[in-house]
Write a protein that holds these residues in place. Structure first.
Motif, mmCIF file in Angstrom:
data_model
loop_
_atom_site.group_PDB
_atom_site.id
_atom_site.type_symbol
_atom_site.label_atom_id
_atom_site.label_comp_id
_atom_site.label_asym_id
_atom_site.label_seq_id
_atom_site.Cartn_x
_atom_site.Cartn_y
_atom_site.Cartn_z
ATOM 1 N N THR A 61 -12.411 9.231 3.353
ATOM 2 C CA THR A 61 -11.032 9.422 3.771
ATOM 3 C C THR A 61 -10.174 8.687 3.900
ATOM 4 N N ALA A 62 -8.798 8.608 3.091
ATOM 5 C CA ALA A 62 -7.718 7.756 3.385
ATOM 6 C C ALA A 62 -6.802 8.379 4.541
ATOM 7 N N GLU A 122 -14.343 5.424 -1.325
ATOM 8 C CA GLU A 122 -14.658 4.596 0.120
ATOM 9 C C GLU A 122 -14.610 5.801 1.292
ATOM 10 N N HIS A 138 0.977 -1.193 -0.108
ATOM 11 C CA HIS A 138 0.082 0.064 0.063
ATOM 12 C C HIS A 138 0.903 1.230 -0.010
ATOM 13 N N ARG A 177 -6.373 6.681 7.832
ATOM 14 C CA ARG A 177 -7.577 6.355 7.864
ATOM 15 C C ARG A 177 -7.789 4.861 7.388
ATOM 16 N N ARG A 178 -7.355 4.936 5.998
ATOM 17 C CA ARG A 178 -7.601 3.735 5.208
ATOM 18 C C ARG A 178 -6.256 3.710 4.237
ATOM 19 N N SER A 179 -6.120 2.315 3.868
ATOM 20 C CA SER A 179 -4.646 2.068 3.143
ATOM 21 C C SER A 179 -5.143 2.747 1.737
ATOM 22 N N LEU A 180 -4.235 3.087 0.839
ATOM 23 C CA LEU A 180 -4.293 3.255 -0.686
ATOM 24 C C LEU A 180 -3.426 2.190 -1.189
ATOM 25 N N ARG A 181 -4.094 1.719 -2.244
ATOM 26 C CA ARG A 181 -3.889 0.158 -2.917
ATOM 27 C C ARG A 181 -3.341 0.322 -4.238
ATOM 28 N N GLN A 204 -4.803 2.568 -7.365
ATOM 29 C CA GLN A 204 -6.224 3.143 -6.891
ATOM 30 C C GLN A 204 -6.120 4.607 -7.150
ATOM 31 N N GLU A 257 -9.053 11.566 -0.556
ATOM 32 C CA GLU A 257 -10.285 11.091 -0.567
ATOM 33 C C GLU A 257 -10.332 10.045 -1.511
ATOM 34 N N THR A 258 -11.118 8.869 -1.280
ATOM 35 C CA THR A 258 -11.186 7.852 -2.153
ATOM 36 C C THR A 258 -13.014 7.733 -2.507
#
Length: 172
Positions: free
Chosen positions: A121-122, A119, A42, A86-90, A93, A116-117
């Motif tokens: 906020t990353a 899904e 990631h 907050r979230r992984s970026l793959r 992506q 932002e994605t």
């Protein structure tokens, strides 16, 4: 070097793009490339900060600050950063980097960057920045005056006040 092409793309788009107001948000559409990845496949933590640099460059150009920075030989610098992941970026992506000025005081400008994605906020970061000239901080009021903008700072959000006033940990 691996951000050179992204930097060139941001420069061209910002110079050709529409101007924005000082308190407007800018948006950069991006994608996670293999060179952005760590061993966990990631986006590596350091890359977030590097890409946020590009968001600030876009913001400075599109607000009209860039010519003043060059003319006055000001150096935009970051003095502090607070990042929440907050979230992984793959790999591959898509995401959008949203950058904006939150507020300023007599010495520093506080900015926010959000990745932002679809899904959500990353990552979100708050940066404390300044303009330096010959080793001295240029007050934001002087920068705004040179820009020809007569606007007061929005109220400083409580989380920025708390972060700004938090003491540094003692050295070990």
């Amino acid at each position: 070097m691996n951000l050179l092409f992204r930097l060139m793309a941001v420069l061209v788009a910002a110079l050709a793009g529409r101007r924005v107001g000082l308190l407007d948000a800018t948006r950069l559409s991006m994608r996670v490339w293999p060179t952005d990845l760590d061993v966990n496949m990631h986006m590596t933590n350091a890359r977030y900060l590097s890409l946020m640099d590009l968001g600030r460059i876009d913001l400075m150009i599109r607000t009209g600050m860039a010519p003043l920075i060059l003319k006055n030989r000001w150096q935009p610098v970051i003095g502090a950063a607070n990042v929440r992941f907050r979230r992984s970026l793959r790999p591959f992506q898509r995401f959008t980097l949203v950058s904006r000025v939150l507020c300023w005081d007599e010495k520093y400008v506080f900015m926010e960057h959000r990745m932002e994605t679809a899904e959500g906020t990353a990552a979100v970061a708050v940066m404390q920045g300044a303009f330096i000239h010959r080793g001295t901080v240029v007050p934001p009021a002087a920068v705004l005056g040179a820009l020809g903008v007569a606007v007061e700072s929005p109220p400083m959000p409580d989380f920025v006040v708390a972060w700004r006033e938090q003491p540094l940990p003692a050295a070990a």
